[in-house]
Design a protein around this motif. Structure first.
Motif, PDB file in Angstrom:
ATOM      1  N   LEU A   9     -19.353  -4.728 -10.035  1.00 43.96           N
ATOM      2  CA  LEU A   9     -18.246  -3.914  -9.534  1.00 43.96           C
ATOM      3  C   LEU A   9     -17.241  -4.776  -8.776  1.00 43.96           C
ATOM      4  CD1 LEU A   9     -20.326  -0.853  -8.247  1.00 43.96           C
ATOM      5  CD2 LEU A   9     -19.297  -1.179 -10.485  1.00 43.96           C
ATOM      6  N   ALA A  10     -17.208  -6.064  -9.090  1.00 41.02           N
ATOM      7  CA  ALA A  10     -16.273  -6.964  -8.396  1.00 41.02           C
ATOM      8  C   ALA A  10     -14.860  -6.380  -8.452  1.00 41.02           C
ATOM      9  CB  ALA A  10     -16.297  -8.340  -9.046  1.00 41.02           C
ATOM     10  N   LEU A  11     -14.192  -6.408  -7.308  1.00 39.55           N
ATOM     11  CA  LEU A  11     -12.883  -5.767  -7.206  1.00 39.55           C
ATOM     12  C   LEU A  11     -11.765  -6.741  -7.572  1.00 39.55           C
ATOM     13  CD1 LEU A  11     -13.505  -3.906  -3.837  1.00 39.55           C
ATOM     14  CD2 LEU A  11     -13.481  -2.897  -6.127  1.00 39.55           C
ATOM     15  N   ALA A  12     -10.709  -6.206  -8.156  1.00 40.06           N
ATOM     16  CA  ALA A  12      -9.569  -7.047  -8.512  1.00 40.06           C
ATOM     17  C   ALA A  12      -8.826  -7.470  -7.253  1.00 40.06           C
ATOM     18  CB  ALA A  12      -8.646  -6.306  -9.469  1.00 40.06           C
ATOM     19  N   LYS A  13      -8.580  -6.511  -6.354  1.00 33.72           N
ATOM     20  CA  LYS A  13      -7.793  -6.805  -5.139  1.00 33.72           C
ATOM     21  C   LYS A  13      -8.476  -6.141  -3.956  1.00 33.72           C
ATOM     22  CE  LYS A  13      -3.650  -6.301  -7.953  1.00 33.72           C
ATOM     23  NZ  LYS A  13      -3.123  -5.060  -8.542  1.00 33.72           N
ATOM     24  N   GLU A  14      -9.274  -6.903  -3.256  1.00 31.09           N
ATOM     25  CA  GLU A  14     -10.062  -6.310  -2.156  1.00 31.09           C
ATOM     26  C   GLU A  14      -9.182  -5.757  -1.038  1.00 31.09           C
ATOM     27  OE1 GLU A  14     -11.795  -9.903  -2.215  1.00 31.09           O
ATOM     28  OE2 GLU A  14     -13.471  -9.295  -3.493  1.00 31.09           O
ATOM     29  N   MET A  15      -8.112  -6.482  -0.725  1.00 31.38           N
ATOM     30  CA  MET A  15      -7.257  -6.051   0.403  1.00 31.38           C
ATOM     31  C   MET A  15      -6.580  -4.730   0.102  1.00 31.38           C
ATOM     32  SD  MET A  15      -7.821  -8.086   2.593  1.00 31.38           S
ATOM     33  CE  MET A  15      -9.339  -8.253   1.687  1.00 31.38           C
ATOM     34  N   GLN A  16      -6.099  -4.609  -1.148  1.00 36.63           N
ATOM     35  CA  GLN A  16      -5.464  -3.354  -1.545  1.00 36.63           C
ATOM     36  C   GLN A  16      -6.516  -2.242  -1.548  1.00 36.63           C
ATOM     37  OE1 GLN A  16      -2.128  -3.114  -2.116  1.00 36.63           O
ATOM     38  NE2 GLN A  16      -2.577  -0.917  -2.078  1.00 36.63           N
ATOM     39  N   ALA A  17      -7.682  -2.555  -2.097  1.00 38.48           N
ATOM     40  CA  ALA A  17      -8.720  -1.539  -2.264  1.00 38.48           C
ATOM     41  C   ALA A  17      -9.171  -0.976  -0.917  1.00 38.48           C
ATOM     42  CB  ALA A  17      -9.915  -2.136  -3.015  1.00 38.48           C
ATOM     43  N   ILE A  18      -9.364  -1.840   0.065  1.00 40.73           N
ATOM     44  CA  ILE A  18      -9.908  -1.339   1.335  1.00 40.73           C
ATOM     45  C   ILE A  18      -8.893  -0.419   2.018  1.00 40.73           C
ATOM     46  CG2 ILE A  18      -9.192  -3.245   2.880  1.00 40.73           C
ATOM     47  CD1 ILE A  18     -12.042  -3.005   4.119  1.00 40.73           C
ATOM     48  N   ARG A  19      -7.621  -0.707   1.837  1.00 43.80           N
ATOM     49  CA  ARG A  19      -6.584   0.168   2.410  1.00 43.80           C
ATOM     50  C   ARG A  19      -6.493   1.476   1.639  1.00 43.80           C
ATOM     51  NH1 ARG A  19      -5.946  -4.744   3.796  1.00 43.80           N
ATOM     52  NH2 ARG A  19      -4.697  -5.468   5.549  1.00 43.80           N
ATOM     53  N   PRO A  23     -10.581   2.595  11.113  1.00 45.16           N
ATOM     54  CA  PRO A  23      -9.511   1.922  11.852  1.00 45.16           C
ATOM     55  C   PRO A  23      -9.447   0.417  11.563  1.00 45.16           C
ATOM     56  CG  PRO A  23     -11.357   2.417  13.306  1.00 45.16           C
ATOM     57  CD  PRO A  23     -11.657   3.068  11.985  1.00 45.16           C
ATOM     58  N   ARG A  24     -10.514  -0.118  11.022  1.00 52.42           N
ATOM     59  CA  ARG A  24     -10.622  -1.559  10.810  1.00 52.42           C
ATOM     60  C   ARG A  24      -9.962  -1.992   9.498  1.00 52.42           C
ATOM     61  NH1 ARG A  24     -11.464  -6.067  13.774  1.00 52.42           N
ATOM     62  NH2 ARG A  24     -13.087  -7.242  12.762  1.00 52.42           N
ATOM     63  N   ALA A  25      -9.879  -1.051   8.562  1.00 55.26           N
ATOM     64  CA  ALA A  25      -9.491  -1.416   7.191  1.00 55.26           C
ATOM     65  C   ALA A  25      -8.141  -2.121   7.141  1.00 55.26           C
ATOM     66  CB  ALA A  25      -9.460  -0.165   6.308  1.00 55.26           C
ATOM     67  N   ASP A  26      -7.168  -1.641   7.928  1.00 55.25           N
ATOM     68  CA  ASP A  26      -5.822  -2.212   7.862  1.00 55.25           C
ATOM     69  C   ASP A  26      -5.734  -3.593   8.495  1.00 55.25           C
ATOM     70  OD1 ASP A  26      -4.849  -0.011   6.572  1.00 55.25           O
ATOM     71  OD2 ASP A  26      -4.165   0.996   8.396  1.00 55.25           O
ATOM     72  N   HIS A  27      -6.817  -4.053   9.111  1.00 51.10           N
ATOM     73  CA  HIS A  27      -6.796  -5.350   9.798  1.00 51.10           C
ATOM     74  C   HIS A  27      -7.547  -6.431   9.035  1.00 51.10           C
ATOM     75  CE1 HIS A  27      -4.913  -3.593  13.348  1.00 51.10           C
ATOM     76  NE2 HIS A  27      -5.650  -2.550  13.073  1.00 51.10           N
ATOM     77  N   MET A  28      -7.918  -6.130   7.802  1.00 53.52           N
ATOM     78  CA  MET A  28      -8.669  -7.081   6.994  1.00 53.52           C
ATOM     79  C   MET A  28      -7.728  -7.802   6.049  1.00 53.52           C
ATOM     80  SD  MET A  28     -11.851  -7.099   7.654  1.00 53.52           S
ATOM     81  CE  MET A  28     -11.863  -6.727   9.371  1.00 53.52           C
ATOM     82  N   TRP A  29      -7.840  -9.112   5.982  1.00 51.38           N
ATOM     83  CA  TRP A  29      -6.879  -9.885   5.190  1.00 51.38           C
ATOM     84  C   TRP A  29      -7.505 -10.747   4.107  1.00 51.38           C
ATOM     85  CZ3 TRP A  29      -2.254  -8.056   5.227  1.00 51.38           C
ATOM     86  CH2 TRP A  29      -1.836  -7.335   6.346  1.00 51.38           C
ATOM     87  N   GLU A  30      -8.824 -10.825   4.059  1.00 49.91           N
ATOM     88  CA  GLU A  30      -9.467 -11.653   3.041  1.00 49.91           C
ATOM     89  C   GLU A  30     -10.832 -11.072   2.743  1.00 49.91           C
ATOM     90  OE1 GLU A  30      -9.350 -16.154   3.367  1.00 49.91           O
ATOM     91  OE2 GLU A  30      -9.085 -15.544   5.435  1.00 49.91           O
ATOM     92  N   GLY A  31     -11.381 -11.455   1.596  1.00 49.35           N
ATOM     93  CA  GLY A  31     -12.743 -11.036   1.291  1.00 49.35           C
ATOM     94  C   GLY A  31     -13.751 -11.867   2.059  1.00 49.35           C
ATOM     95  N   MET A  32     -13.705 -13.179   1.843  1.00 49.77           N
ATOM     96  CA  MET A  32     -14.656 -14.080   2.492  1.00 49.77           C
ATOM     97  C   MET A  32     -13.943 -15.328   2.957  1.00 49.77           C
ATOM     98  SD  MET A  32     -18.234 -14.389   0.447  1.00 49.77           S
ATOM     99  CE  MET A  32     -17.557 -14.464  -1.198  1.00 49.77           C
ATOM    100  N   SER A  33     -14.179 -15.728   4.212  1.00 49.29           N
ATOM    101  CA  SER A  33     -13.704 -17.033   4.674  1.00 49.29           C
ATOM    102  C   SER A  33     -14.352 -17.323   6.010  1.00 49.29           C
ATOM    103  CB  SER A  33     -12.179 -17.081   4.790  1.00 49.29           C
ATOM    104  OG  SER A  33     -11.769 -16.640   6.074  1.00 49.29           O
ATOM    105  N   SER A  34     -14.014 -18.471   6.572  1.00 42.58           N
ATOM    106  CA  SER A  34     -14.647 -18.853   7.837  1.00 42.58           C
ATOM    107  C   SER A  34     -13.772 -18.497   9.035  1.00 42.58           C
ATOM    108  CB  SER A  34     -14.942 -20.349   7.830  1.00 42.58           C
ATOM    109  OG  SER A  34     -13.727 -21.056   7.679  1.00 42.58           O
ATOM    110  N   ALA A  35     -12.624 -17.850   8.801  1.00 47.85           N
ATOM    111  CA  ALA A  35     -11.714 -17.513   9.902  1.00 47.85           C
ATOM    112  C   ALA A  35     -12.181 -16.247  10.619  1.00 47.85           C
ATOM    113  CB  ALA A  35     -10.309 -17.299   9.358  1.00 47.85           C
TER     114      ALA A  35
END
Lengths: 467, 59
Positions: A256-266, A183-195
């Motif tokens: 295995l660094a991902l090209a687009k983390e946001m797309q991938a997690i969804r 349920p969390r996957a669609d609410h993720m917007w970045e790989g890493m940040s301080s927000a």
């Protein structure tokens, strides 16, 4: 006045790590025949008894954990520092009981305020309007210079971890409903940040180790789902710990660094077959099953080397492999008493078969909420567990002890003892993750910068002041 | 627990009983027993109940 010296940091076995879990609970008052009531008002009633003894709705408990009302009127419980995953699971489960214990008084106060309703607390990650709230995992790391590189290597693991440790959910779309891993996957917007609330990253880089900053750094993972089954929590934290141990030992991990983390997690979340591919930064594509298998294989290579083989490590690796195999083979029966998404899917499918309804039927949404209800009597996960349909990691006795006693082998033991004894003596005090202070005795504030240290002469002296 | 079927309740279970699978496992029976027990409370105003759970986001 006696002076006790600040002890030097302990020499700590590199396999020893401090863990913590922060859980935001969904707060729901069902009072169809009463006046409207805001979550803030309900939270106020719920925490009335806490304010009575703690003089605040933000307190540290006798078990050294923290209990408070967070942004959005979510009751939040942050476990005390644990140095074993077993302790962590017991503390986490104790938190469910502690928060639940507030309900009876909260309902009584609500009735007195003219609202005759039932308070439900959910250990889940979304409300019915699609608002999200989290379960944050904290892993204490030895400080190293390239935290960003470290995070980049961990992200492909975190993006795909949901195929084994996701909570599972019915996702409703204009085209109909389907079951997703997380349920969390669609609410993720970045790989890493301080927000956190503004733009939710998977790894929050806020550097608050609550410990000596020269030695330690915090890995704050906020992409995970809240998990009900103890074995799922064991795997969620355990597998992450094992990958972190390899990174800390500077093992060369597969890139295995991902090209687009946001797309991938969804894409991973919405494909229960495990065959959807994610694009790697180097142009290759892999399935989530392949990414998880690659991390697991790398961990297994270092078993009996960097990673000591313990009963717990073996249980984590066994469940990890069976979880991956279940998705690969599409036979979920080998993990449907251990992994949240599979337990819940079985429950939903069985009920759906009985009702003969579509997956977007509100009765199945109601069933999902009932699964996450933390009430020991009413909550379905708790009832499935007592029927033997959800496997255990800890015992009810361990959970009962964790409600009132801190973990014995970390700084939490000092904080817990301080809170217990100050409360018993009727003394006002101030406490946070690193400070202990008796009101009126400010010159003796004790700063605890070593989270591995459970014995400290300075705390003994401070408590001696209680007379 | 009695099976509640509140009036005005738009959901009715008129689907045929699924055929019993041979050699039911004990856990299957326990799951069905549990669903039997909670069925009434889950069906009562499910949609209204679910819709009334709205909070703000957290973190």
């Amino acid at each position: 006045m006696q002076i006790a010296e600040v002890p030097p940091p302990l020499e700590v076995d590199p396999a020893r790590r401090i863990f913590g879990l922060e859980t935001e609970f969904g707060l729901h008052v069902h009072a169809p025949h009463s006046r409207p009531v805001t979550p803030e008002e309900v939270a106020g009633h719920l925490f009335h008894s806490v304010v009575q003894w703690g003089r605040s709705s933000n307190v540290f408990l006798p078990n050294a954990s923290r209990l408070y009302i967070d942004v959005g009127a979510h009751p939040e419980y942050a476990t005390a520092e644990c140095d074993t995953i077993t302790d962590l699971i017991a503390m986490d489960k104790a938190g469910e009981r502690i928060v639940h214990d507030l309900v009876a008084d909260g309902e009584k106060r609500l009735r007195e305020a003219g609202v005759d309703g039932t308070i439900y607390l959910y250990k889940n990650n979304t409300d019915s309007a699609g608002n999200s709230y989290g379960c944050h995992e904290n892993y204490l790391l030895r400080r190293r210079a390239d935290f960003a590189g470290f995070g980049r290597q961990l992200l492909p693991f975190l993006v795909t971890r949901q195929i084994v440790t996701g909570a599972g959910t019915i996702t409703r779309t204009p085209e109909g409903a389907h079951y997703s891993f997380s349920p969390r996957a669609d609410h993720m917007w970045e790989g890493m940040s301080s927000a956190t609330t503004r733009s939710r990253p998977m790894i929050n880089t806020r550097d608050e180790p609550h410990a000596s900053a020269e030695l330690y750094r915090r890995m704050h993972v906020i992409v995970g789902d809240s998990t009900m089954a103890e074995p799922t929590t064991l795997l969620k934290v355990g597998a992450t710990d094992l990958v972190l141990r390899l990174l800390e030992a500077r093992v060369l991990m597969p890139d295995l660094a991902l090209a687009k983390e946001m797309q991938a997690i969804r894409d991973v979340a919405h494909d229960l077959t495990g065959t959807a591919t994610v694009e790697l930064a180097d142009g290759r594509t892999m399935t989530a099953v392949e990414v998880q298998q690659s991390f697991l294989d790398t961990v297994v290579v270092h078993l009996d080397g960097i990673i000591e083989r313990t009963e717990e490590v073996e249980r984590i690796l066994d469940l990890w492999q069976r979880g991956i195999d279940a998705v690969r083979s599409q036979d979920f029966s080998s993990v449907d008493t251990e992994l949240d998404w599979a337990i819940k899917l079985r429950l939903i499918q069985r009920y759906q078969d009985r009702l003969g309804c579509a997956l977007d039927d509100p009765r199945l949404a109601r069933l999902e909420l009932a699964f996450h209800d933390i009430s020991p009597e009413r909550g379905l996960a708790n009832r499935l567990q007592s029927q033997g349909l959800i496997a255990r990691v800890v015992t009810d006795d361990q959970i009962a002890r964790a409600k009132t006693s801190p973990p014995a082998t970390t700084r939490a033991a000092l904080r817990g003892r301080f809170v217990q004894e100050a409360l018993a003596a009727g003394r006002d005090f101030t406490v946070d993750w690193v400070h202990l202070k008796l009101t009126g005795n400010e010159h003796r504030t004790v700063l605890l910068k070593d989270p591995f240290r459970s014995v400290d002469d300075r705390v003994d002296l401070l408590l001696a002041d209680l007379g | 627990m009695p099976q509640v079927n509140a009036s005005g309740q738009p959901y009715e279970d008129d689907a045929p009983e699924p055929a019993a699978a041979p050699a039911q496992q004990a856990s299957t029976d326990a799951l069905d027993d549990l669903l039997d027990e909670i069925d009434g409370s889950l069906q009562t105003n499910a949609e209204q109940f679910v819709r009334s759970f709205v909070q703000k986001g957290g973190e």
